[in-house]
Design a protein around this motif. Structure first.
Motif, short mmCIF file in Angstrom:
data_model
loop_
_atom_site.label_atom_id
_atom_site.label_comp_id
_atom_site.label_asym_id
_atom_site.label_seq_id
_atom_site.Cartn_x
_atom_site.Cartn_y
_atom_site.Cartn_z
N GLY A 91 63.68 17.69 -37.98
CA GLY A 91 63.08 16.53 -38.22
C GLY A 91 62.93 15.67 -39.45
N PHE A 147 59.90 14.13 -40.57
CA PHE A 147 58.62 14.17 -41.15
C PHE A 147 57.59 15.24 -41.02
N HIS A 173 53.35 16.44 -41.17
CA HIS A 173 51.99 15.88 -40.94
C HIS A 173 51.24 15.39 -42.00
N HIS A 208 53.67 10.69 -44.31
CA HIS A 208 54.70 10.90 -43.35
C HIS A 208 54.19 10.42 -41.92
N THR A 209 52.81 10.46 -41.49
CA THR A 209 52.23 9.93 -40.29
C THR A 209 52.46 8.56 -40.09
N PHE A 214 56.15 7.89 -39.38
CA PHE A 214 56.17 8.13 -38.24
C PHE A 214 55.98 6.82 -37.15
N SER A 215 54.43 6.28 -37.61
CA SER A 215 53.99 5.08 -36.78
C SER A 215 54.93 4.14 -36.98
N MET A 226 62.52 12.80 -30.97
CA MET A 226 61.96 13.21 -32.24
C MET A 226 60.22 12.89 -32.26
N ALA A 227 59.76 11.87 -31.29
CA ALA A 227 58.50 11.58 -31.12
C ALA A 227 57.78 12.89 -30.46
N PHE A 257 57.43 15.70 -32.83
CA PHE A 257 56.38 15.43 -33.78
C PHE A 257 55.16 15.54 -33.09
N PHE A 281 66.86 15.02 -37.16
CA PHE A 281 66.01 14.78 -36.24
C PHE A 281 66.36 14.67 -34.73
#
Length: 315
Positions: free
Chosen positions: A19, A21, A23, A27-28, A31-32, A84-85, A88, A180
């Motif tokens: 991937g 990212f 947590h 990185h969060t 990701f958002s 990927m989502a 994660f 990813f």
């Protein structure tokens, strides 16, 4: 007993997508941000496809090809980001060999199809500007449909070849893909087999699928620019340059990133660089394409207003 053996084989055949990212808070946030870009790309490309389908004024070769580009971008971003989502958010980074093969097929097919489609779009602008009187003949509905269909077929053929070859190799070790999504170059680094011949075949295919369309695009726009410079009307020059500059922006972003990924020697590869550049043209570019074409195109804006019921005159 057979069920236990099947479960063990399935588990052992899974790959791990490392991937983009972890947590951490930073990185969060990223990701958002990517999720936001995904939804913008999904909505933007869906709107482009629907508008061109609904508005009869947009049923011309240029917009038919543009609708195909939006459809390819829509499918491309849906091939990579949802997986990927899921990985994660769930914490489960595994992907089955079948799932990996499906992802490779769609990813490679869509990239290849888009390469040829961008060349077809360049040829369309070349004919429209350099031979406007012969445009209905040289870019008839039949020829336009053939160009679009050929792009899909050639891209799918490349996808079938690459996924069949990539999954025929033996994979061992941790089976951790430093990416990813399942990308062929990243997957081959895990193979226990000798993949040198296949890597050379991939490079040869990339030379054809990238440089041949680029040559068509360069030749088409060289003729277009020379023709536009000789136009007597400033308004005509501005309109021609506006349309062509939108296409060239997309071509520059797409081909630049693709050549960086697939036409470098494997010895010079960096997993981090590959992931960042791949994210650019599989996530960011599909979001930018509808913005580039719609913001600079009055006909698309008019069709959008018409659908919303704002442009009463057009309705």
């Amino acid at each position: 007993m057979l069920m236990i053996q099947w479960n063990n084989w399935t588990r052992n055949s899974d790959f791990i997508l490392l991937g983009l990212f972890d947590h951490s808070p930073l990185h969060t946030f990223f990701f958002s941000l990517i999720l936001g870009i995904f939804f913008m790309a999904f909505i933007g490309n869906s709107i482009m496809v629907i508008l061109i389908y609904l508005d009869a004024h947009l049923h011309t070769p240029m917009y038919i090809l543009l609708s195909q580009l939006s459809l390819m971008d829509l499918m491309l971003i849906c091939t990579t980001v949802p997986q990927m989502a899921f990985n994660f958010l769930s914490g489960n980074k595994s992907i089955s060999m079948v799932g990996c093969g499906i992802q490779i097929f769609f990813y490679v097919s869509l990239l290849g199809a888009e390469c040829f489609l961008l060349a077809a779009m360049a040829y369309d602008r070349y004919v429209a500007i350099c031979y406007p009187l012969r445009y209905p003949i040289l870019m008839s509905d039949k020829i336009c449909g053939l160009m679009a269909a050929s792009s899909w077929v050639l891209g799918s053929l490349d996808g079938i070849i690459e996924v069949a070859a990539a999954l025929s190799f033996s994979y061992c070790g941790a089976r951790e893909i430093p990416h990813f999504f399942c990308d062929v170059p990243a997957l081959l680094t895990l193979s226990c087999s000798n993949t040198l011949i296949f890597e050379r075949i991939i490079f040869f295919c990339c030379v054809i699928m990238l440089t041949l369309p680029v040559a068509i695009i360069i030749a088409s726009y060289t003729r277009v620019i020379l023709t536009v410079l000789h136009m007597s009307s400033a308004e005509s020059r501005h309109k021609a340059f506006a349309t062509c500059s939108s296409h060239l922006m997309v071509v520059g972003m797409y081909y630049g990133a693709a050549m960086f990924i697939y036409m470098r020697p494997s010895s010079g590869r960096s997993p981090t660089q590959d992931k960042i550049v791949s994210a650019f043209y599989t996530i960011l570019t599909p979001m930018l394409n509808p913005l580039i074409y719609s913001l600079r195109n009055k006909e698309v804006a008019r069709a959008f207003m018409k659908v919303l019921g704002i442009d009463k005159a057009a309705a």
